[in-house]
Design an enzyme around this catalytic site. Structure first.
Site, PDB file in Angstrom:
ATOM      1  N   CYS A 190       3.462   2.529   5.983  1.00 19.12           N
ATOM      2  CA  CYS A 190       4.425   1.452   6.022  1.00 19.12           C
ATOM      3  C   CYS A 190       4.645   0.779   4.739  1.00 19.12           C
ATOM      4  O   CYS A 190       4.036   1.129   3.663  1.00 19.12           O
ATOM      5  CB  CYS A 190       4.033   0.649   7.194  1.00 19.12           C
ATOM      6  N   ILE A 191       4.511  -0.415   4.695  1.00 16.82           N
ATOM      7  CA  ILE A 191       4.691  -1.286   3.293  1.00 16.82           C
ATOM      8  C   ILE A 191       3.283  -1.214   2.544  1.00 16.82           C
ATOM      9  O   ILE A 191       3.165  -1.127   1.347  1.00 16.82           O
ATOM     10  CB  ILE A 191       5.119  -2.728   3.589  1.00 16.82           C
TER      11      ILE A 191
END
Length: 523
Positions: free
Chosen positions: A466-467
């Site tokens: 993810c981020i």
């Protein structure tokens, strides 16, 4: 890569939450376009800055406003496409295409039911079923929840059938081509039954909304605190989506249209030419609530950790802390700072979660009305300052300053009083070496080392990011070397169950993931 283990609930939910990021990222950018375009085309701004009142610039701002609506208008179909796209391990393009096909079939089947039942010709029945135009189809407005149902079903069908072998005479329809076919059939059947069961789903979501409504000023606090507490295990996206996009976040009539979800309502008000002010009860769940902690509190935490570090180590952690503050203030990405103290002092993280929730509550009580998603400096400028003093944006620096002082005092006292091992307090300098400084700057070349610390490529059954984190499933959790991962610069290792874990790397995590994927694929 070896055969994947059976999915656990944790693994599925964290993977599902991760798929939300693709449409939400577009939504955040579209919101900025919408905010800039609508503010610079408003009569108040044109009066204050006559230079902007010319046809060329106004056409540009009108174009920005229109393009900014793309994610808002088509958000459900984007979720229906993004979920199978994100959950698929192979043939991702086919999965996304099948998501659209399934969503269309789902709504066409609902339209079939409404036609046969005579609902479409009965204004009272239409209102009872909340009939709306969905991608050109008169259907029940199932919103984001309906799109999530479609996306999950298509993802499961894709996983099961993308290698499906047909008889030789029908081989053309086999393999990946079979996925959209079976998706249309299955969602066509599901859609017929949705009108029977949808009232129960809607009642459940509305009950959550009623609980939040009855909580009054404490509703935003519960939301803000809950979102922070769910963040370490990656489930916060689900709570956020529930409030932003469903009836749980409220329902209002805006410009003659019934709109549900806090963020949907805010964007509707932003784009409505007759709206003169935003609704405080709606924006209380949006960007403004994050701003005390994001713009003030967490930078105060970074300064406290810097001052509490050993003098000889401060220069080594400076880049780490500055990068974390920049990611937080400019990008609204908080994990690089939060994971510096989450594992060494969970109680401090709990205090941080509570203070974040109080920030949500206070902004609502002060009737600040700054919307959007990220709570960063960009949101403050675009949706606060540019929208005029009616948003009460001038209160944000005041409250953020107070949060800065509170966080700094609490964290400095706790770190020194209880000798918490935040970055730079270790006697052994290897824990704060140049690799740790580089976590947010340059991850190139770390993929092989991280893969080895995870037990090698044979131990990996699924890999994504993810981020800021790697999201993995492994065969044997005992082969994962937490200490080695942290020595390589990982800010934390979150083990969700005996097979699922997350490794918090930082904002350059995609570089590490790509290197690991290349090594695994080369085998």
């Amino acid at each position: 890569m070896s055969n994947a283990n059976k999915s656990t609930i944790w693994e599925f939910l964290q993977s599902l939450g991760k798929t939300f990021m693709l449409p939400v990222a577009l939504l955040a950018f579209s919101g900025i376009l919408l905010g800039v375009g609508s503010s610079f085309s408003s009569s108040a701004v044109k009066t204050a800055i006559p230079l902007l009142d010319n046809n060329g610039l106004q056409y540009l701002f009108m174009w920005m406003t229109k393009i900014g609506l793309v994610a808002f208008i088509f958000l459900p179909v984007m979720f229906a496409v993004a979920i199978p796209l994100g959950l698929a391990r192979e043939e991702k393009g086919v999965a996304g295409f099948a998501g659209f096909v399934g969503y269309a079939a789902f709504n066409l089947a609902i339209n079939f039911f409404l036609t046969v039942a005579g609902v479409l010709d009965n204004p009272t029945a239409r209102a009872a079923y909340s009939v709306k135009n969905i991608i050109g189809i008169e259907s029940i407005d199932t919103g984001i929840l309906g799109a999530v149902i479609v996306g999950v079903i298509v993802a499961r069908l894709h996983q099961r059938y993308y290698t499906f072998k047909m008889p030789d005479a029908l081989a053309f329809f086999g393999g990946a081509r079979f996925v959209p076919i079976i998706s249309a059939i299955v969602l066509g059947v599901v859609g017929v039954f949705i009108p029977y069961i949808w009232p129960y789903f809607a009642a459940g979501i509305n009950s959550i909304g009623h609980i939040i409504e009855k909580a009054g000023v404490f509703g935003p606090m519960l939301f803000g605190t809950g979102e922070r507490l769910l963040l370490p295990v990656g489930l916060h996206h689900i709570l956020v989506a529930l409030i932003r996009f469903t009836e749980a976040g409220g329902t209002m009539d805006v410009c003659g249209q019934t709109v549900s979800g806090a963020l949907n309502i805010f964007y509707s008000e932003l784009s409505c030419p007759t709206t003169t002010a935003f609704t405080p009860e709606v924006t209380a769940f949006l960007s403004q609530g994050k701003m005390p902690a994001f713009l003030g509190g967490l930078p105060g935490t970074a300064l406290a950790m810097y001052h509490c570090a050993r003098p000889e180590n401060r220069s080594k952690i400076k880049a780490l802390l500055i990068s974390g503050v920049v990611a937080c203030v400019i990008g609204g990405i908080t994990e690089p700072l939060e994971f510096l103290f989450l594992f060494v002092a969970p109680v401090l993280y709990l205090i941080h979660a509570i203070l974040t929730g109080i920030g949500f509550m206070l902004m609502g009580m002060l009737n600040v009305t700054i919307g959007n998603t990220d709570g960063n400096l960009i949101d403050f400028l675009v949706f606060g300052v540019l929208q005029g003093t009616a948003t009460k944006w001038y209160l944000v620096p005041l409250v953020a300053g107070i949060w800065f002082a509170v966080y700094y005092g609490v964290f400095k006292f706790a770190i020194t009083r209880f000798n918490l091992k935040t970055p730079g307090r270790e006697v052994d300098n290897t824990a704060v070496d140049e690799e740790l400084q580089a976590v947010f700057v340059n991850e190139s070349g770390k993929g092989a080392a991280v893969l080895a610390a995870l037990g090698g490529k044979e131990n990996i059954t699924s890999l994504d990011n993810c981020i800021t984190r790697l999201r993995l499933s492994v065969n044997d959790m005992n082969l994962v070397d937490d200490a080695k991962l942290k020595a390589l610069g990982a800010l934390g290792v979150v083990k969700l169950d005996k097979h699922s874990l997350q490794v918090v790397i930082g904002t350059q995590v995609h570089l590490v993931k790509n290197e690991m994927q290349a090594i695994i694929s080369a085998s």
